[in-house]
Design an enzyme around this catalytic site. Sequence first.
Site, mmCIF file in Angstrom:
data_model
loop_
_atom_site.group_PDB
_atom_site.id
_atom_site.type_symbol
_atom_site.label_atom_id
_atom_site.label_comp_id
_atom_site.label_asym_id
_atom_site.label_seq_id
_atom_site.Cartn_x
_atom_site.Cartn_y
_atom_site.Cartn_z
ATOM 1 N N ALA A 66 -10.185 24.113 -79.893
ATOM 2 C CA ALA A 66 -9.892 24.724 -81.183
ATOM 3 C C ALA A 66 -10.493 23.813 -82.247
ATOM 4 O O ALA A 66 -10.689 22.615 -82.011
ATOM 5 C CB ALA A 66 -8.386 24.867 -81.357
ATOM 6 N N GLY A 111 -8.806 24.123 -76.298
ATOM 7 C CA GLY A 111 -8.913 25.582 -76.378
ATOM 8 C C GLY A 111 -10.094 26.135 -75.588
ATOM 9 O O GLY A 111 -10.079 27.308 -75.189
ATOM 10 N N GLU A 114 -8.880 26.342 -72.120
ATOM 11 C CA GLU A 114 -7.930 27.468 -72.094
ATOM 12 C C GLU A 114 -8.670 28.810 -72.089
ATOM 13 O O GLU A 114 -8.233 29.762 -71.441
ATOM 14 C CB GLU A 114 -6.991 27.357 -73.307
ATOM 15 C CG GLU A 114 -6.075 26.146 -73.180
ATOM 16 C CD GLU A 114 -5.341 25.816 -74.473
ATOM 17 O OE1 GLU A 114 -6.010 25.487 -75.471
ATOM 18 O OE2 GLU A 114 -4.107 25.882 -74.485
ATOM 19 N N GLU A 134 -5.518 17.354 -75.869
ATOM 20 C CA GLU A 134 -4.714 17.539 -77.090
ATOM 21 C C GLU A 134 -3.808 16.362 -77.388
ATOM 22 O O GLU A 134 -3.543 16.053 -78.551
ATOM 23 C CB GLU A 134 -3.879 18.830 -76.990
ATOM 24 C CG GLU A 134 -4.673 20.109 -77.178
ATOM 25 C CD GLU A 134 -5.255 20.666 -75.885
ATOM 26 O OE1 GLU A 134 -5.311 19.931 -74.875
ATOM 27 O OE2 GLU A 134 -5.671 21.841 -75.900
HETATM 28 N N1 CAA Z 1 -13.354 20.961 -83.544
HETATM 29 C C1 CAA Z 1 -14.162 20.804 -84.613
HETATM 30 N N2 CAA Z 1 -15.349 20.169 -84.547
HETATM 31 C C2 CAA Z 1 -15.715 19.667 -83.353
HETATM 32 C C3 CAA Z 1 -14.913 19.787 -82.204
HETATM 33 C C4 CAA Z 1 -13.684 20.480 -82.336
HETATM 34 N N3 CAA Z 1 -12.865 20.696 -81.291
HETATM 35 N N4 CAA Z 1 -15.536 19.167 -81.179
HETATM 36 C C5 CAA Z 1 -16.686 18.676 -81.686
HETATM 37 N N5 CAA Z 1 -16.801 18.979 -82.981
HETATM 38 C C6 CAA Z 1 -17.889 18.619 -83.901
HETATM 39 C C7 CAA Z 1 -17.858 17.143 -84.270
HETATM 40 O O1 CAA Z 1 -16.935 16.904 -85.301
HETATM 41 C C8 CAA Z 1 -19.291 16.916 -84.673
HETATM 42 O O2 CAA Z 1 -19.469 17.414 -85.979
HETATM 43 P P1 CAA Z 1 -20.366 16.567 -87.050
HETATM 44 O O3 CAA Z 1 -21.736 16.522 -86.435
HETATM 45 O O4 CAA Z 1 -20.287 17.390 -88.292
HETATM 46 O O5 CAA Z 1 -19.732 15.217 -87.142
HETATM 47 C C9 CAA Z 1 -20.076 17.832 -83.735
HETATM 48 O O6 CAA Z 1 -19.139 18.800 -83.252
HETATM 49 C C10 CAA Z 1 -20.652 17.100 -82.537
HETATM 50 O O7 CAA Z 1 -19.575 16.417 -81.889
HETATM 51 P P2 CAA Z 1 -19.616 14.832 -81.581
HETATM 52 O O8 CAA Z 1 -20.489 14.123 -82.553
HETATM 53 O O9 CAA Z 1 -18.194 14.364 -81.469
HETATM 54 O O10 CAA Z 1 -20.336 14.850 -80.148
HETATM 55 P P3 CAA Z 1 -20.152 13.784 -78.990
HETATM 56 O O11 CAA Z 1 -21.234 14.079 -77.996
HETATM 57 O O12 CAA Z 1 -20.111 12.388 -79.531
HETATM 58 O O13 CAA Z 1 -18.742 14.092 -78.336
HETATM 59 C C11 CAA Z 1 -16.988 15.503 -77.497
HETATM 60 C C12 CAA Z 1 -18.507 15.323 -77.697
HETATM 61 C C13 CAA Z 1 -16.486 14.492 -76.466
HETATM 62 C C14 CAA Z 1 -16.785 16.914 -76.968
HETATM 63 C C15 CAA Z 1 -16.258 15.280 -78.834
HETATM 64 O O14 CAA Z 1 -16.885 16.079 -79.822
HETATM 65 C C16 CAA Z 1 -14.805 15.621 -78.805
HETATM 66 O O15 CAA Z 1 -14.000 14.859 -78.295
HETATM 67 N N6 CAA Z 1 -14.439 16.798 -79.379
HETATM 68 C C17 CAA Z 1 -13.035 17.204 -79.511
HETATM 69 C C18 CAA Z 1 -12.484 17.674 -78.187
HETATM 70 C C19 CAA Z 1 -11.021 18.015 -78.344
HETATM 71 O O16 CAA Z 1 -10.187 17.181 -78.640
HETATM 72 N N7 CAA Z 1 -10.695 19.308 -78.107
HETATM 73 C C20 CAA Z 1 -9.331 19.786 -78.233
HETATM 74 C C21 CAA Z 1 -9.095 20.310 -79.610
HETATM 75 S S1 CAA Z 1 -7.379 20.659 -79.905
HETATM 76 C C22 CAA Z 1 -7.125 22.196 -79.210
HETATM 77 O O17 CAA Z 1 -7.990 22.781 -78.621
HETATM 78 C C23 CAA Z 1 -5.734 22.730 -79.393
HETATM 79 C C24 CAA Z 1 -5.441 23.986 -78.697
HETATM 80 O O18 CAA Z 1 -5.245 24.050 -77.504
HETATM 81 C C25 CAA Z 1 -5.258 25.196 -79.474
#
Ligand code: CAA
Length: 260
Positions: A66, A111, A114, A134
Site C-alpha cells: 500500500a 499490500g 496480499e 508492515e
Molecule cells: N509506498 C509508496 N512508495 C513506495 C513504496 C510504497 N509501499 N515502495 C516503494 N516506494 C517508492 C519509494 O519511496 C521510492 O520513491 P522515490 O524515488 O520518490 O524516493 C521509489 O518507490 C523506489 O523505491 P526505493 O528507492 O525504496 O527502492 P529500493 O530498491 O531501494 O527498495 C523496496 C525497494 C525494498 C521495495 C523498498 O522500496 C521498500 O521497502 N518499500 C516499502 C515496502 C513496504 O513496506 N510495503 C508495505 C507497505 S504497508 C502496507 O502494505 C499495509 C497494508 O497491508 C495495507
Amino acid sequence: MKFENLLIETVEGIAVVTVNRPQALNALNQQTLVELQGAFADLSNNEAVQVIILTGSGEKAFVAGADIAAMQPLSALDARQFAKLGHEVMGAIEKSPKPVIAAVNGFALGGGCELALACDIRLASEKARFGQPEVNLGVIPGFGGTQRLARLVGKGVALELLLTGDLIDAAEAYRIGLVNKVVPQAELLEAAKKMAARILSKGPCAVKLAKEAVRNGLEMDLDKANQYEADLFGLCFASSDQKEGMQAFLEKRTPRFQGN
Ligand code: CAA
C-alpha cells in the site's frame, strides 16, 4: 472506465491487468485500488474474457505495498476505510467468476503480497521477493494478509513472516507453498499466458464451479463442504459442457465447449 494506473490488454480471452505506477514501485494508493475494483467488475462481467492475469509494470516490482506516503497522515477512521477498500478489491478478485493468475515479477510486499494472495494461482519470476513488512512501519497488514497468508501457508510460517517482517525469495516462497511455480523473469508472462490458455481449453462452467467450490467450501466444515460439492457437481449436469465433454470422451475427440 478510464484507468490512469492500470494497463489492460485482452487477447483471445486472456486479459492482462498491469498495475502501472513504476515511480512508486506500483504501490497501491486509493485511486489504484478504485481502478482495480472497477477493472475486476468490468472483466468479471465481460464474456470475451475468460482468464485474468495480474502483474506489475517494470522488472523491479509486482506491487511494493500500500502507498506509504498516502497512508502516513491518515486518521484511524480513514485508515479503517482504506483497509475496507482494500478488502473489497481483494474480495472482488477472489470472488471473480474468472480464474485470476498473479504473475509476480518483482517485489510483492505488504499490500502487494496480499494482492497476490487474493489471486487463485501465483507464478513468480526468479527475481520475485515476498514479505509482510508492515511491522517495520508500526502497523499490521490491512488487506487480508493476516488471514489469507495463514490459510495458505499455515499459522506458524505465516506468523514468522508477519512478526519478523522478513522478505523471502522466490525459491523460499515456492518451498512454503506461497507460489505455485518459479520461472525465469523473461518467461514469466508467457508462462502465465500458457497456463491461462490451458484453463481456457477446459469446460468453462466446470472451471467456474471448481473455483467456487474451493473458495466457499474452505469456509465450511467438511460435511457441509462435501454436500456443497455434491450440489455443484449436480449443477454441472445442467450444462451443455457436461454433455459435450463426456460425449467427446466417448467418441475419442476433442470437446467443443459452449460455456453453458
Ligand atoms: N509506498 C509508496 N512508495 C513506495 C513504496 C510504497 N509501499 N515502495 C516503494 N516506494 C517508492 C519509494 O519511496 C521510492 O520513491 P522515490 O524515488 O520518490 O524516493 C521509489 O518507490 C523506489 O523505491 P526505493 O528507492 O525504496 O527502492 P529500493 O530498491 O531501494 O527498495 C523496496 C525497494 C525494498 C521495495 C523498498 O522500496 C521498500 O521497502 N518499500 C516499502 C515496502 C513496504 O513496506 N510495503 C508495505 C507497505 S504497508 C502496507 O502494505 C499495509 C497494508 O497491508 C495495507
